[in-house]
Design a protein around this motif. Structure first.
Motif, short mmCIF file in Angstrom:
data_model
loop_
_atom_site.label_atom_id
_atom_site.label_comp_id
_atom_site.label_asym_id
_atom_site.label_seq_id
_atom_site.Cartn_x
_atom_site.Cartn_y
_atom_site.Cartn_z
N GLU A 98 7.59 7.93 14.48
CA GLU A 98 6.35 7.16 14.57
C GLU A 98 5.73 6.95 13.18
OE1 GLU A 98 1.95 7.24 16.69
OE2 GLU A 98 3.51 8.58 17.43
N ALA A 99 5.67 8.00 12.39
CA ALA A 99 5.13 7.89 11.03
C ALA A 99 5.96 6.93 10.20
CB ALA A 99 5.07 9.26 10.36
N PHE A 100 7.28 6.99 10.35
CA PHE A 100 8.20 6.11 9.62
C PHE A 100 7.95 4.65 10.00
CE2 PHE A 100 12.32 4.10 8.85
CZ PHE A 100 12.74 4.68 7.66
N GLU A 101 7.87 4.35 11.28
CA GLU A 101 7.64 2.98 11.75
C GLU A 101 6.28 2.46 11.33
OE1 GLU A 101 9.68 0.68 13.09
OE2 GLU A 101 11.21 2.17 12.65
N GLN A 102 5.26 3.32 11.37
CA GLN A 102 3.93 2.91 10.92
C GLN A 102 3.96 2.55 9.44
OE1 GLN A 102 1.15 6.00 11.90
NE2 GLN A 102 0.96 5.34 14.02
N ALA A 103 4.69 3.33 8.65
CA ALA A 103 4.79 3.04 7.23
C ALA A 103 5.49 1.71 7.00
CB ALA A 103 5.54 4.17 6.52
N VAL A 104 6.55 1.45 7.74
CA VAL A 104 7.25 0.16 7.61
C VAL A 104 6.31 -0.98 7.97
CG1 VAL A 104 9.15 -1.27 8.48
CG2 VAL A 104 9.54 1.15 7.99
N ASP A 105 5.55 -0.83 9.05
CA ASP A 105 4.59 -1.86 9.46
C ASP A 105 3.55 -2.12 8.37
OD1 ASP A 105 5.88 -2.09 11.91
OD2 ASP A 105 4.42 -0.85 12.99
N ARG A 106 3.03 -1.05 7.79
CA ARG A 106 1.99 -1.19 6.76
C ARG A 106 2.54 -1.83 5.49
NH1 ARG A 106 -0.65 4.71 7.80
NH2 ARG A 106 -1.85 4.13 9.64
N VAL A 107 3.73 -1.43 5.09
CA VAL A 107 4.32 -2.02 3.88
C VAL A 107 4.64 -3.49 4.13
CG1 VAL A 107 6.30 -1.95 2.31
CG2 VAL A 107 5.17 0.18 2.98
N ALA A 108 5.14 -3.83 5.30
CA ALA A 108 5.41 -5.23 5.63
C ALA A 108 4.13 -6.05 5.60
CB ALA A 108 6.10 -5.34 6.98
N ALA A 109 3.05 -5.50 6.15
CA ALA A 109 1.76 -6.20 6.14
C ALA A 109 1.25 -6.38 4.71
CB ALA A 109 0.74 -5.45 6.99
N ALA A 110 1.37 -5.34 3.90
CA ALA A 110 0.95 -5.44 2.50
C ALA A 110 1.79 -6.47 1.75
CB ALA A 110 1.06 -4.08 1.82
N THR A 111 3.07 -6.55 2.08
CA THR A 111 3.94 -7.54 1.46
C THR A 111 3.50 -8.95 1.83
OG1 THR A 111 5.80 -5.99 1.48
CG2 THR A 111 6.34 -8.34 1.29
N GLU A 112 3.19 -9.15 3.09
CA GLU A 112 2.73 -10.47 3.54
C GLU A 112 1.41 -10.84 2.85
OE1 GLU A 112 2.05 -12.98 7.65
OE2 GLU A 112 2.26 -10.80 7.77
N ASP A 113 0.49 -9.88 2.76
CA ASP A 113 -0.78 -10.12 2.06
C ASP A 113 -0.54 -10.50 0.60
OD1 ASP A 113 -2.18 -9.51 4.36
OD2 ASP A 113 -2.75 -7.49 3.70
N LEU A 114 0.32 -9.76 -0.05
CA LEU A 114 0.61 -10.03 -1.46
C LEU A 114 1.20 -11.42 -1.64
CD1 LEU A 114 1.01 -9.24 -4.45
CD2 LEU A 114 3.22 -8.27 -3.76
N LEU A 115 2.22 -11.74 -0.87
CA LEU A 115 2.89 -13.03 -1.02
C LEU A 115 1.96 -14.20 -0.71
CD1 LEU A 115 6.43 -12.23 0.42
CD2 LEU A 115 5.76 -12.45 -1.98
N SER A 116 1.07 -14.02 0.25
CA SER A 116 0.16 -15.11 0.58
C SER A 116 -0.96 -15.26 -0.46
CB SER A 116 -0.43 -14.92 1.97
OG SER A 116 -1.28 -13.79 2.01
N SER A 117 -1.18 -14.25 -1.27
CA SER A 117 -2.24 -14.28 -2.29
C SER A 117 -1.76 -14.73 -3.65
CB SER A 117 -2.87 -12.90 -2.43
OG SER A 117 -3.45 -12.50 -1.21
N LEU A 118 -0.46 -14.68 -3.88
CA LEU A 118 0.07 -15.03 -5.20
C LEU A 118 -0.07 -16.53 -5.48
CD1 LEU A 118 3.40 -13.00 -5.34
CD2 LEU A 118 1.26 -12.48 -6.52
#
Length: 68
Positions: A44-64
Motif C-alpha cells: 500500500e505504501a509503495f502504490e501510494q508513493a507511485v501515485d504521488r510521484v505520478a501526480a507530481a510528474t503530471e503537475d510538473l509537466l503541465s507547468s513547464l
C-alpha cells in the motif's frame, strides 16, 4: 534503474500519456525503495508513493514552459 526513465517533456516527447508518467514514477519508487516488488505489508505504501510521484510528474509537466 533510473537511467531508464525517459525524458517526458517536449521536444524529447511529443505526447505523454498517463502510462508514461506512471512507468517513470514506478521506476523512481523502485529505485528509491530498493524494491522491485514490495512485500504485501509494504504494497500500500509503495502504490501510494507511485501515485504521488505520478501526480507530481503530471503537475510538473503541465507547468513547464518550453521554448522551441
Amino acid at each position: 534503474m533510473c537511467r531508464n526513465i525517459k525524458t517526458l517533456r517536449p521536444p524529447y516527447a511529443e505526447s505523454v500519456t498517463e502510462d508514461d508518467m506512471r512507468a517513470a514514477a514506478l521506476q523512481y519508487v523502485r529505485k528509491v525503495s530498493g524494491f522491485r516488488q514490495p512485500a504485501r505489508h509494504n504494497a500500500e505504501a509503495f502504490e501510494q508513493a507511485v501515485d504521488r510521484v505520478a501526480a507530481a510528474t503530471e503537475d510538473l509537466l503541465s507547468s513547464l514552459v518550453v521554448h522551441r
